[in-house]
Design an enzyme around this catalytic site. Structure first.
Site, PDB file in Angstrom:
ATOM      1  N   HIS A  62       2.922   3.445  -8.889  1.00 32.10           N
ATOM      2  CA  HIS A  62       2.691   2.047  -9.273  1.00 32.10           C
ATOM      3  C   HIS A  62       3.920   1.480  -9.990  1.00 32.10           C
ATOM      4  O   HIS A  62       4.310   0.336  -9.762  1.00 32.10           O
ATOM      5  CB  HIS A  62       1.447   1.939 -10.156  1.00 32.10           C
ATOM      6  CG  HIS A  62       0.182   2.354  -9.452  1.00 32.10           C
ATOM      7  ND1 HIS A  62      -0.128   1.939  -8.179  1.00 32.10           N
ATOM      8  CD2 HIS A  62      -0.845   3.161  -9.835  1.00 32.10           C
ATOM      9  CE1 HIS A  62      -1.295   2.464  -7.810  1.00 32.10           C
ATOM     10  NE2 HIS A  62      -1.743   3.212  -8.799  1.00 32.10           N
TER      11      HIS A  62
ATOM     12  N   ARG B  80       0.125   7.715  -2.618  1.00 32.10           N
ATOM     13  CA  ARG B  80       0.614   8.761  -1.709  1.00 32.10           C
ATOM     14  C   ARG B  80       2.088   9.071  -1.962  1.00 32.10           C
ATOM     15  O   ARG B  80       2.513  10.223  -1.942  1.00 32.10           O
ATOM     16  CB  ARG B  80       0.441   8.327  -0.243  1.00 32.10           C
ATOM     17  CG  ARG B  80      -0.895   8.724   0.319  1.00 32.10           C
ATOM     18  CD  ARG B  80      -1.195   7.981   1.583  1.00 32.10           C
ATOM     19  NE  ARG B  80      -1.562   6.596   1.296  1.00 32.10           N
ATOM     20  CZ  ARG B  80      -1.668   5.654   2.230  1.00 32.10           C
ATOM     21  NH1 ARG B  80      -1.399   5.928   3.491  1.00 32.10           N
ATOM     22  NH2 ARG B  80      -2.023   4.423   1.896  1.00 32.10           N
TER      23      ARG B  80
ATOM     24  N   ILE C  29      -7.066  -5.081   7.388  1.00 29.57           N
ATOM     25  CA  ILE C  29      -6.785  -6.248   6.535  1.00 29.57           C
ATOM     26  C   ILE C  29      -7.344  -6.013   5.137  1.00 29.57           C
ATOM     27  O   ILE C  29      -6.922  -6.649   4.176  1.00 29.57           O
ATOM     28  CB  ILE C  29      -7.335  -7.542   7.178  1.00 29.57           C
ATOM     29  CG1 ILE C  29      -6.585  -7.829   8.481  1.00 29.57           C
ATOM     30  CG2 ILE C  29      -7.160  -8.728   6.249  1.00 29.57           C
ATOM     31  CD1 ILE C  29      -6.871  -9.151   9.109  1.00 29.57           C
ATOM     32  N   SER C  30      -8.303  -5.098   5.013  1.00 29.17           N
ATOM     33  CA  SER C  30      -8.848  -4.698   3.712  1.00 29.17           C
ATOM     34  C   SER C  30      -9.297  -5.867   2.836  1.00 29.17           C
ATOM     35  O   SER C  30      -8.960  -5.925   1.654  1.00 29.17           O
ATOM     36  CB  SER C  30      -7.826  -3.852   2.945  1.00 29.17           C
ATOM     37  OG  SER C  30      -7.533  -2.684   3.648  1.00 29.17           O
TER      38      SER C  30
ATOM     39  N   ASN D 121     -10.890  -2.057  -5.885  1.00 28.88           N
ATOM     40  CA  ASN D 121     -10.086  -1.112  -6.687  1.00 28.88           C
ATOM     41  C   ASN D 121     -10.789  -0.643  -7.966  1.00 28.88           C
ATOM     42  O   ASN D 121     -10.394   0.352  -8.563  1.00 28.88           O
ATOM     43  CB  ASN D 121      -8.708  -1.707  -7.030  1.00 28.88           C
ATOM     44  CG  ASN D 121      -7.754  -1.700  -5.858  1.00 28.88           C
ATOM     45  OD1 ASN D 121      -6.840  -2.522  -5.779  1.00 28.88           O
ATOM     46  ND2 ASN D 121      -7.944  -0.787  -4.917  1.00 28.88           N
TER      47      ASN D 121
ATOM     48  N   ASP E 175       0.825  -1.208   0.000  1.00 26.25           N
ATOM     49  CA  ASP E 175       0.000   0.000   0.000  1.00 26.25           C
ATOM     50  C   ASP E 175       0.865   1.266   0.000  1.00 26.25           C
ATOM     51  O   ASP E 175       1.969   1.264   0.541  1.00 26.25           O
ATOM     52  CB  ASP E 175      -0.905  -0.034   1.242  1.00 26.25           C
ATOM     53  CG  ASP E 175      -2.060   0.942   1.118  1.00 26.25           C
ATOM     54  OD1 ASP E 175      -2.308   1.453   0.011  1.00 26.25           O
ATOM     55  OD2 ASP E 175      -2.715   1.202   2.143  1.00 26.25           O
TER      56      ASP E 175
HETATM   57  C1  FPP Z   1      -1.748   0.312  -3.478  1.00 25.22           C
HETATM   58  O1  FPP Z   1      -1.327   1.644  -3.486  1.00 25.22           O
HETATM   59  C2  FPP Z   1      -1.250  -0.387  -4.657  1.00 25.22           C
HETATM   60  C3  FPP Z   1      -2.009  -0.890  -5.657  1.00 25.22           C
HETATM   61  C4  FPP Z   1      -3.479  -0.780  -5.686  1.00 25.22           C
HETATM   62  C5  FPP Z   1      -1.407  -1.551  -6.814  1.00 25.22           C
HETATM   63  C6  FPP Z   1      -0.233  -2.404  -6.481  1.00 25.22           C
HETATM   64  C7  FPP Z   1       0.334  -2.924  -7.730  1.00 25.22           C
HETATM   65  C8  FPP Z   1       1.644  -3.028  -7.973  1.00 25.22           C
HETATM   66  C9  FPP Z   1       2.714  -2.702  -7.013  1.00 25.22           C
HETATM   67  C10 FPP Z   1       2.037  -3.547  -9.307  1.00 25.22           C
HETATM   68  C11 FPP Z   1       2.152  -5.048  -9.225  1.00 25.22           C
HETATM   69  C12 FPP Z   1       2.434  -5.570 -10.572  1.00 25.22           C
HETATM   70  C13 FPP Z   1       2.358  -6.866 -10.911  1.00 25.22           C
HETATM   71  C14 FPP Z   1       2.604  -7.287 -12.282  1.00 25.22           C
HETATM   72  C15 FPP Z   1       2.006  -7.887  -9.925  1.00 25.22           C
HETATM   73  P1  FPP Z   1      -2.444   2.760  -3.573  1.00 25.22           P
HETATM   74  O2  FPP Z   1      -2.587   3.142  -4.993  1.00 25.22           O
HETATM   75  O3  FPP Z   1      -3.667   2.281  -2.882  1.00 25.22           O
HETATM   76  O4  FPP Z   1      -1.753   3.922  -2.779  1.00 25.22           O
HETATM   77  P2  FPP Z   1      -2.475   4.981  -1.842  1.00 25.22           P
HETATM   78  O5  FPP Z   1      -3.107   4.202  -0.717  1.00 25.22           O
HETATM   79  O6  FPP Z   1      -1.352   5.835  -1.397  1.00 25.22           O
HETATM   80  O7  FPP Z   1      -3.476   5.701  -2.695  1.00 25.22           O
END
Ligand code: FPP
Length: 267
Positions: free
Chosen positions: A49, A36, A207-208, A80, A32
């Protein structure tokens, strides 16, 4: 000293603190904080990402080198989809691109990759990439990487309940035969031991809807570090913290019998 050298030295220091005989064999991660991280830097969320992908690569290597056998990561939850469609499209595209680019290395590292979740809403082009990655790596034995996509823990439990209800209706099983073992055998993680450790980055204490059944007894490690800033040093800290825990599974530490005092109870 360069920052790379400092990290390497810190890795070495932390590695010495780790008991190689007690490495969690299955680690689950809620990655996560990508958005941010990018916003804090005045960048579009997509940068978070992208950086998250390179961190994931580093952590897969680190877990494998440490002797962990299974990593289960939360890449896209059933919730999501409520993000702006541009971000959803970006993530879907990213999965396909990353997979196509990395699959040869994943295979050569003898990693078996599995996608856990309901793939049906994804575009056919992505489904094809995910399915061919799974079939290419299905006989690999060194490491298992479960990538949860369009995954929700409650949805998984409902799915298992439906399968069991159907089997019961068809006369394949009796209601009295429904137990944890049967339930486990219908889970998307069937055949795998439950994670001993859950790591969640970015400080949220939730745990979401991730692996609700499987995390029943997992140790939970939460760090404020955002996923794109997570690295091997942070990962080793999580393992050291895990190794300092006393896993009792609802029991108590083994104590001599006489240390239990009935008289403490006033009821
Ligand atoms: C959470 O951060 C992250 C995600 C929803 C995406 C995670 C995906 C990757 C790291 C790519 C993985 C790639 C493969 C091919 C497996 P957020 O966007 O919720 O961050 P925030 O809480 O700060 O908004």
């Amino acid at each position: 000293m360069s920052s790379k050298k400092i990290i390497k030295e810190r890795n070495l220091e932390l590695s010495k603190e780790i008991d190689k005989q007690r490495i969690p064999q299955h680690i689950a991660i809620i990655m996560d904080g990508n958005g941010r991280w990018a916003t804090n830097k005045g960048l579009p969320r997509s940068f978070g990402h992208n950086k998250g992908v390179s961190v994931l690569k580093e952590i897969i290597k680190a877990s494998k080198n440490l002797g962990c056998r299974v990593l289960t990561v939360f890449a896209f939850s059933t919730e999501n989809w409520t993000r702006p469609s541009k971000e959803v499209d970006y993530l879907i595209n990213l999965f396909g691109k990353v997979l196509s680019k990395e699959i040869d290395e994943i295979h050569s590292e003898s990693i078996k990759i599995k996608f856990i979740g309901d793939l049906s809403p994804f575009p056919d082009s992505l489904k094809l990439i995910l399915q061919s990655a799974e079939s290419l790596t299905q006989n690999n034995t060194d490491f298992i990487l479960n990538v949860c996509v369009n995954y929700g823990g409650r949805q998984e439990i409902v799915k298992v309940a439906k399968e069991i209800a159907l089997k019961s209706l068809n006369g394949e099983i009796k209601a009295s035969e429904v137990n944890e073992e049967l339930f486990n055998s219908e889970l998307l993680t069937k055949g795998l031991k439950d994670p001993e450790l859950l790591i969640r980055t970015s400080g949220e204490k939730r745990i979401s809807n991730f692996l609700l059944w499987q995390l029943a007894y997992s140790e939970i490690y939460i760090t404020d570090v955002l996923w794109p800033d997570f690295n091997e040093v942070e990962f080793l800290k999580a393992i050291i913290d895990y190794q300092s825990r006393n896993r009792r599974f609802g029991g108590i530490e083994s104590l001599p019998n006489e240390s239990f005092e009935d008289s403490y109870c006033s009821y």
